[in-house]
Design an enzyme around this catalytic site. Structure first.
Site, mmCIF file in Angstrom:
data_model
loop_
_atom_site.group_PDB
_atom_site.id
_atom_site.type_symbol
_atom_site.label_atom_id
_atom_site.label_comp_id
_atom_site.label_asym_id
_atom_site.label_seq_id
_atom_site.Cartn_x
_atom_site.Cartn_y
_atom_site.Cartn_z
ATOM 1 N N PRO A 95 0.811 -1.218 0.000
ATOM 2 C CG PRO A 95 0.039 -0.957 2.195
ATOM 3 C CD PRO A 95 0.744 -1.932 1.284
ATOM 4 C CG ASP A 96 -1.158 4.797 -1.376
ATOM 5 O OD1 ASP A 96 -1.681 4.734 -0.244
ATOM 6 O OD2 ASP A 96 -1.811 5.048 -2.395
ATOM 7 C CG PHE A 97 3.252 6.740 3.070
ATOM 8 C CD1 PHE A 97 3.275 5.726 3.994
ATOM 9 C CD2 PHE A 97 4.452 7.239 2.601
ATOM 10 C CE1 PHE A 97 4.469 5.204 4.457
ATOM 11 C CE2 PHE A 97 5.655 6.736 3.053
ATOM 12 C CZ PHE A 97 5.667 5.720 3.982
ATOM 13 N NE ARG A 98 1.523 12.359 1.677
ATOM 14 C CZ ARG A 98 2.450 12.202 0.749
ATOM 15 N NH1 ARG A 98 2.124 11.683 -0.403
ATOM 16 N NH2 ARG A 98 3.689 12.561 0.968
ATOM 17 C CG ASN A 169 9.645 2.054 -4.315
ATOM 18 O OD1 ASN A 169 9.029 3.039 -3.944
ATOM 19 N ND2 ASN A 169 9.466 1.506 -5.500
ATOM 20 C CG ASP A 171 9.578 -2.346 -2.533
ATOM 21 O OD1 ASP A 171 10.667 -2.462 -3.149
ATOM 22 O OD2 ASP A 171 8.579 -1.783 -3.018
ATOM 23 C CG HIS A 188 13.692 7.937 0.087
ATOM 24 N ND1 HIS A 188 12.404 8.266 -0.280
ATOM 25 C CD2 HIS A 188 14.445 9.030 -0.216
ATOM 26 C CE1 HIS A 188 12.381 9.487 -0.790
ATOM 27 N NE2 HIS A 188 13.613 9.969 -0.757
#
Length: 399
Positions: A95-98, A169, A171, A188
Site C-alpha cells: 500500500p501507499d501512504f496517503r 522504495n 521494499d 531512501h
C-alpha cells in the site's frame, strides 16, 4: 490508487530541508556528503536560472511512446537511467501512504501515534520503536513478488542499457528482481541491512537477523551493546545516503534517456533529479497522472526546469498515462521484448514460489497486462493487523 499523493509503503519521504539531519547520521558520514550536496544545489540553481551552455535539440522524431522506442533502438541511446517510486510496487500488494481510507496513514489508529507521520520520524522511533516494527511485520520484504515493471528494468540491464536505477522504495523488490547493488541507488535507504543506533557501536545486521526479531515481536536490540537496531531506511530527520549525491554527479552527465515511473515527483531532493539531465536528454514518464511539470508562473518567467508535455515549446518529454505495468508492457512490445519480458516474469515468479514452498497455491503467475487495455484493479492493501497479501505485479501510486 493515484500517483499524485501516494508515497508508498516501499517509499519513505525524506525531505531534506524540512527536517534537520539526525546528529548520529551526520557524525557517521563525517560530513562527507556536504560538498556533494552543495554541488547539487549549485547545479540545480544554474539550470533554473538558465546559466548552462547547453542548447535544446529535439532528439525524438515524435513525442510519443513510439518515438521513445525508436530512440532506444538507435545508436544515440546507450545509457538509460530509471527513477522510480511506490507506483511500481502497489500492484504487488504494497500500500501507499496517503490514499484516503486505504493508505497506511489512514490505518494507523491502533498504534496510538500523536500523528501518522510520527511512525517514520527518527526521534519518535528512538523513544517509541514498537509502532514501526508492528507495521514492518505487515510490510516486510520477502512477502511480495517483483512486478512487471521491476522485471522491465531488469531487461534494460540485460540489454546493456541500464546505467542506474534510482529508487525511493524500501521494499527491496529491485534486488529480488535481479538488480545488483551496483545497479541501484536506494535513495531512501533499504531494509536489506540494519545498524545499531549506539553512537560508539554501529554494528551491522542482516535482513534475516532483522526479520527473525520482527516476526518474534521482539524489539531489535544490538547483541553487542543492547542499543536499538534500525533498518537502514531513511526516516524523517535523517540524511540521504552519500551514494545518492556521489553517483548523481556522474550518472546524470552520461544519461541518454531518463525513464520516470510510479512517482509524483513531490519529494525532494529526489524529485529534482529530472532537472539534472542534459537539456537534450529525452524524458519518459510512465505514471497514472502527469507530474513533475514546471509551475506555470515560473515557466512564464523562463525559470521552469520541470517536465513539459503539452506546451508549444515541448521537445523531449513524453507522458504515458496508466498503470506502470501496462506502460512497461506497451514499451516492451514496441521494442520487440514483450515475449521475453513475459517469460522472465513467469520464470522468476515460479522460482520465488518454489523457494517459498508456495508453488501451485495461487496457480500460474499472471501474464503481462495487454498494452492499451485497462488493468485489473489492484488488490486492497493490507491493513495493520491483517495478513499481508502476496501478489505479483505493481504499478500505480507513488510519492
Amino acid at each position: 490508487m493515484a500517483e499524485r499523493d501516494a508515497a508508498g509503503a516501499g517509499e519513505i519521504e525524506a525531505e531534506r530541508g524540512s527536517d534537520s539531519p539526525d546528529s548520529d547520521s551526520d557524525s557517521e558520514n563525517g560530513g562527507a556528503s556536504g560538498e556533494s550536496e552543495m554541488d547539487f544545489l549549485r547545479h540545480l540553481l544554474s539550470r533554473t536560472l538558465g546559466l548552462g551552455s547547453e542548447k535544446p535539440e529535439k532528439v525524438l522524431d515524435e513525442l510519443t511512446l513510439d518515438g521513445v522506442s525508436r530512440f532506444m533502438q538507435s545508436e544515440k541511446c546507450r545509457n538509460v537511467v530509471c527513477i522510480v517510486g511506490a507506483g511500481i510496487s502497489t500492484s504487488a500488494g504494497i500500500p501507499d501512504f496517503r490514499s484516503p481510507g486505504t493508505g497506511l496513514y489512514a490505518n494507523l489508529q491502533s498504534y496510538n501515534l500523536p500523528y501518522p507521520e510520527a511512525i517514520f520520524e527518527i526521534n519518535y522511533f528512538k523513544q517509541h520503536p514498537e509502532p514501526f516494527f508492528a507495521l514492518a511485520r505487515e510490510l516486510y520484504p520477502g512477502q511480495f513478488k517483483p512486478t512487471v515493471c521491476h522485471y522491465f528494468i531488469r531487461l534494460l540491464k540485460e540489454k546493456g542499457l541500464l546505467l542506474r536505477c534510482y529508487t525511493q522504495n524500501i521494499d527491496t523488490l529491485e534486488r529480488v528482481a535481479g538488480l545488483d547493488q551496483e545497479d541501484l541507488v536506494e535513495a531512501h535507504g533499504t531494509f536489506f541491512t540494519s545498524h545499531c543506533l549506539g553512537s560508539s557501536c554501529k554494528k551491522q545486521y542482516t535482513l534475516d537477523w532483522m526479520k527473525e526479531k520482527i516476526f518474534s515481536t521482539v524489539t531489535p536490540k544490538c547483541d553487542k551493546c543492547q542499543s536499538l537496531v534500525k533498518p537502514d531506511i531513511v526516516f524523517f530527520g535523517e540524511s540521504l545516503p552519500p551514494r545518492f549525491f556521489t553517483l548523481m554527479q556522474s550518472d546524470f552527465q552520461k544519461v541518454d534517456l531518463l525513464i520516470i515511473m510510479g512517482t509524483s515527483l513531490q519529494v525532494q531532493p529526489f524529485a529534482s533529479l529530472v532537472s539534472r539531465v542534459p537539456t537534450n536528454t529525452p524524458r519518459l514518464l510512465i505514471n497514472k497522472e502527469k507530474t513533475g511539470q514546471s509551475d506555470p508562473f515560473m515557466s512564464l518567467m523562463g525559470l521552469g526546469t520541470g517536465m513539459d508535455f503539452d506546451s508549444e515549446k515541448a521537445y523531449r518529454d513524453v507522458a504515458w498515462l496508466g498503470e506502470c505495468d501496462e506502460g512497461c508492457t506497451a514499451l516492451a512490445e514496441l521494442l520487440g521484448w514483450k515475449n521475453e519480458l513475459e517469460e522472465l516474469v513467469k520464470k522468476e515468479h515460479s522460482a520465488i514460489d518454489a523457494k517459498s514452498g508456495q508453488a501451485g497455491e495461487a496457480g500460474a503467475s499472471p501474464s503481462l497486462p495487454p498494452s492499451g487495455a485497462t488493468a485489473s484493479p489492484s488488490p486492497p492493501p493490507a491493513k495493520p493487523g491483517s495478513s499481508p497479501q502476496k501478489e505479483s505485479d505493481a504499478g500505480s501510486k507513488a510519492e
